[in-house]
Design a protein around this motif. Sequence first.
Motif, mmCIF file in Angstrom:
data_model
loop_
_atom_site.group_PDB
_atom_site.id
_atom_site.type_symbol
_atom_site.label_atom_id
_atom_site.label_comp_id
_atom_site.label_asym_id
_atom_site.label_seq_id
_atom_site.Cartn_x
_atom_site.Cartn_y
_atom_site.Cartn_z
ATOM 1 N N ASP A 15 0.803 -1.228 0.000
ATOM 2 C CA ASP A 15 0.000 0.000 0.000
ATOM 3 C C ASP A 15 0.835 1.278 0.000
ATOM 4 O O ASP A 15 0.338 2.335 -0.351
ATOM 5 C CB ASP A 15 -0.911 0.008 1.230
ATOM 6 N N TYR A 74 11.665 4.907 2.004
ATOM 7 C CA TYR A 74 13.065 5.148 1.666
ATOM 8 C C TYR A 74 13.940 4.791 2.862
ATOM 9 O O TYR A 74 13.598 5.144 3.986
ATOM 10 C CB TYR A 74 13.311 6.639 1.370
ATOM 11 N N TRP A 133 19.640 14.237 3.300
ATOM 12 C CA TRP A 133 18.692 14.620 4.363
ATOM 13 C C TRP A 133 19.322 15.454 5.480
ATOM 14 O O TRP A 133 18.669 15.739 6.484
ATOM 15 C CB TRP A 133 18.071 13.354 4.984
ATOM 16 N N ASN A 144 4.567 -5.134 9.271
ATOM 17 C CA ASN A 144 5.477 -4.067 8.860
ATOM 18 C C ASN A 144 6.607 -4.004 9.877
ATOM 19 O O ASN A 144 6.429 -3.447 10.961
ATOM 20 C CB ASN A 144 4.724 -2.740 8.797
ATOM 21 N N LEU A 166 14.835 4.569 9.073
ATOM 22 C CA LEU A 166 13.612 5.109 8.453
ATOM 23 C C LEU A 166 13.274 6.525 8.914
ATOM 24 O O LEU A 166 12.727 7.311 8.150
ATOM 25 C CB LEU A 166 12.404 4.211 8.763
ATOM 26 N N LYS A 171 12.993 11.166 15.300
ATOM 27 C CA LYS A 171 12.054 12.159 15.835
ATOM 28 C C LYS A 171 12.543 12.603 17.202
ATOM 29 O O LYS A 171 13.142 11.815 17.930
ATOM 30 C CB LYS A 171 10.660 11.535 16.030
ATOM 31 N N THR A 227 0.987 4.374 -2.749
ATOM 32 C CA THR A 227 0.684 5.766 -2.509
ATOM 33 C C THR A 227 1.862 6.578 -3.016
ATOM 34 O O THR A 227 2.990 6.356 -2.618
ATOM 35 C CB THR A 227 0.567 6.021 -1.001
ATOM 36 N N PRO A 285 4.359 9.641 -3.262
ATOM 37 C CA PRO A 285 4.772 10.728 -2.366
ATOM 38 C C PRO A 285 4.246 12.055 -2.880
ATOM 39 O O PRO A 285 4.196 12.290 -4.074
ATOM 40 C CB PRO A 285 6.297 10.698 -2.469
ATOM 41 N N LEU A 309 1.529 2.858 15.286
ATOM 42 C CA LEU A 309 2.229 3.408 14.125
ATOM 43 C C LEU A 309 1.218 3.572 12.994
ATOM 44 O O LEU A 309 0.493 2.627 12.674
ATOM 45 C CB LEU A 309 3.351 2.462 13.670
ATOM 46 N N TRP A 358 0.290 5.756 9.055
ATOM 47 C CA TRP A 358 0.860 6.337 7.847
ATOM 48 C C TRP A 358 0.145 7.635 7.511
ATOM 49 O O TRP A 358 -1.057 7.636 7.306
ATOM 50 C CB TRP A 358 0.717 5.336 6.696
ATOM 51 N N MET A 359 0.899 8.714 7.489
ATOM 52 C CA MET A 359 0.292 10.028 7.236
ATOM 53 C C MET A 359 0.298 10.273 5.734
ATOM 54 O O MET A 359 1.147 10.980 5.190
ATOM 55 C CB MET A 359 1.051 11.073 8.037
ATOM 56 N N ARG A 408 6.889 14.558 1.316
ATOM 57 C CA ARG A 408 8.011 13.802 1.889
ATOM 58 C C ARG A 408 9.364 14.450 1.631
ATOM 59 O O ARG A 408 10.393 13.880 1.994
ATOM 60 C CB ARG A 408 7.984 12.374 1.324
ATOM 61 N N ARG A 441 7.791 14.272 6.353
ATOM 62 C CA ARG A 441 9.101 13.652 6.562
ATOM 63 C C ARG A 441 9.301 12.600 5.480
ATOM 64 O O ARG A 441 8.341 12.176 4.845
ATOM 65 C CB ARG A 441 9.220 13.055 7.969
ATOM 66 N N PRO A 442 10.563 12.179 5.265
ATOM 67 C CA PRO A 442 10.812 11.236 4.160
ATOM 68 C C PRO A 442 9.919 9.993 4.231
ATOM 69 O O PRO A 442 9.414 9.539 3.209
ATOM 70 C CB PRO A 442 12.283 10.855 4.335
ATOM 71 N N ASN A 443 9.747 9.462 5.428
ATOM 72 C CA ASN A 443 8.827 8.346 5.632
ATOM 73 C C ASN A 443 7.776 8.790 6.654
ATOM 74 O O ASN A 443 8.055 8.807 7.849
ATOM 75 C CB ASN A 443 9.587 7.121 6.140
ATOM 76 N N ILE A 478 5.727 8.184 8.869
ATOM 77 C CA ILE A 478 5.228 7.233 9.858
ATOM 78 C C ILE A 478 5.059 7.986 11.181
ATOM 79 O O ILE A 478 6.016 8.551 11.694
ATOM 80 C CB ILE A 478 6.239 6.087 10.079
ATOM 81 N N ALA A 479 3.857 7.979 11.735
ATOM 82 C CA ALA A 479 3.626 8.589 13.045
ATOM 83 C C ALA A 479 3.752 7.523 14.121
ATOM 84 O O ALA A 479 3.386 6.368 13.916
ATOM 85 C CB ALA A 479 2.250 9.216 13.102
ATOM 86 N N VAL A 480 4.288 7.943 15.254
ATOM 87 C CA VAL A 480 4.387 7.088 16.434
ATOM 88 C C VAL A 480 3.596 7.774 17.546
ATOM 89 O O VAL A 480 3.952 8.874 17.946
ATOM 90 C CB VAL A 480 5.850 6.920 16.874
ATOM 91 N N LEU A 530 -3.411 2.257 9.288
ATOM 92 C CA LEU A 530 -2.661 1.693 10.415
ATOM 93 C C LEU A 530 -1.493 0.846 9.907
ATOM 94 O O LEU A 530 -1.645 0.065 8.969
ATOM 95 C CB LEU A 530 -3.603 0.810 11.238
ATOM 96 N N LEU A 531 -0.337 0.988 10.553
ATOM 97 C CA LEU A 531 0.839 0.192 10.180
ATOM 98 C C LEU A 531 1.229 -0.844 11.225
ATOM 99 O O LEU A 531 1.735 -1.918 10.885
ATOM 100 C CB LEU A 531 2.049 1.111 9.945
#
Lengths: 197, 197
Positions: free
Chosen positions: A52, A56, A90, A140, A171, A174, B27, B29, B106, B108-109, B114, B138-140, B142-144, B170-171
Amino acid sequence: MEILQYFQQRTAVWLDMPPNARTETMTEPKTAGETGDLREGEVAVRLPERFDASLYYIGRIHTPWKRREDCPKNPRESDALCTIVLEPRWIGGLQGLETVSHVVVLYWMDKARRDLVLQAPHHYREPRGTFALRSPVRPNPIAVSVARLIRVEGNRLFVSGLDCVDDTPLLDIKPYFASTDSVPDALVGWHAGLKTE
Amino acid sequence: MEILQYFQQRTAVWLDMPPNARTETMTEPKTAGETGDLREGEVAVRLPERFDASLYYIGRIHTPWKRREDCPKNPRESDALCTIVLEPRWIGGLQGLETVSHVVVLYWMDKARRDLVLQAPHHYREPRGTFALRSPVRPNPIAVSVARLIRVEGNRLFVSGLDCVDDTPLLDIKPYFASTDSVPDALVGWHAGLKTE
């Protein structure tokens, strides 16, 4: 209980990835055929037909541990100095990070299979659900670790508190906010009842 | 300082993704051309030519907030009940999770671009590096988030402490271990100097 009944009606499924999920540029998910058999009580499911979203690798994490069996069992077991090397592209993203005491490090556990829902890690007696464990094996395989940031030098971060193998793909980084990330009284009930080994 | 000098020699780069990074199942970027212009002080970089790994959406997060501007500024700002709906394929992974007080979620925003390394969020005065911020950009992406687990019902988790928009992909779900995840005295220096609004 309900979940157990659900699985008692099923048998473990071992499958290769569907061919349409493979591309040259991606890490292929590991499945039973590639990474060894299931332990007693473990359950694998068929992976989805397609992905989905994509990631990177933005750098690499360098640690003293060359093999998974050498790694500390959790990040607080070792104070070893580790180095996060960010891809130069980056580097601008690090501005301001030097003011931060702790970072949340996200990395990709590229050696882990992705199809287990029940797992029986060696050091625990009974199988448990993937989402109740911090095992690398998950749909994941993204690890979340809190590390102490010692210093930033160019595109290198020196940290302590990581437990991954050397050369692990990075990845994300933060800032750790105690106000939202720290829950000192959080409880993992199934784990609290176990003796630590 | 070094980082600033690095960027003073450059200008912002606005690029579409390279065609070989596009596939139907992913998806794409978001980049400047798709999501609007850069604010003053913001810097975008050219995204890598290809992806390195791929993700499955394993469920969806349902929240009271339909648009990003409606969301709380951080997860502790709201006690709203949110529902994590796990895809039935993964339900076995929940076994044992009902004993856990807090989970690391975790997600996915998928609306975030990105390519930014320096960002100037509306509510802060000066631009800062992506890795010093908790911005979705952000490059990836992913929210925590740490959420309180209220109860598990079948493939649904009722939680509080999330701040994402409704229907967020959801991841992963992980048990929160205070022993490794909680650092009550962690400090974000650049933030500590700001008044909260």
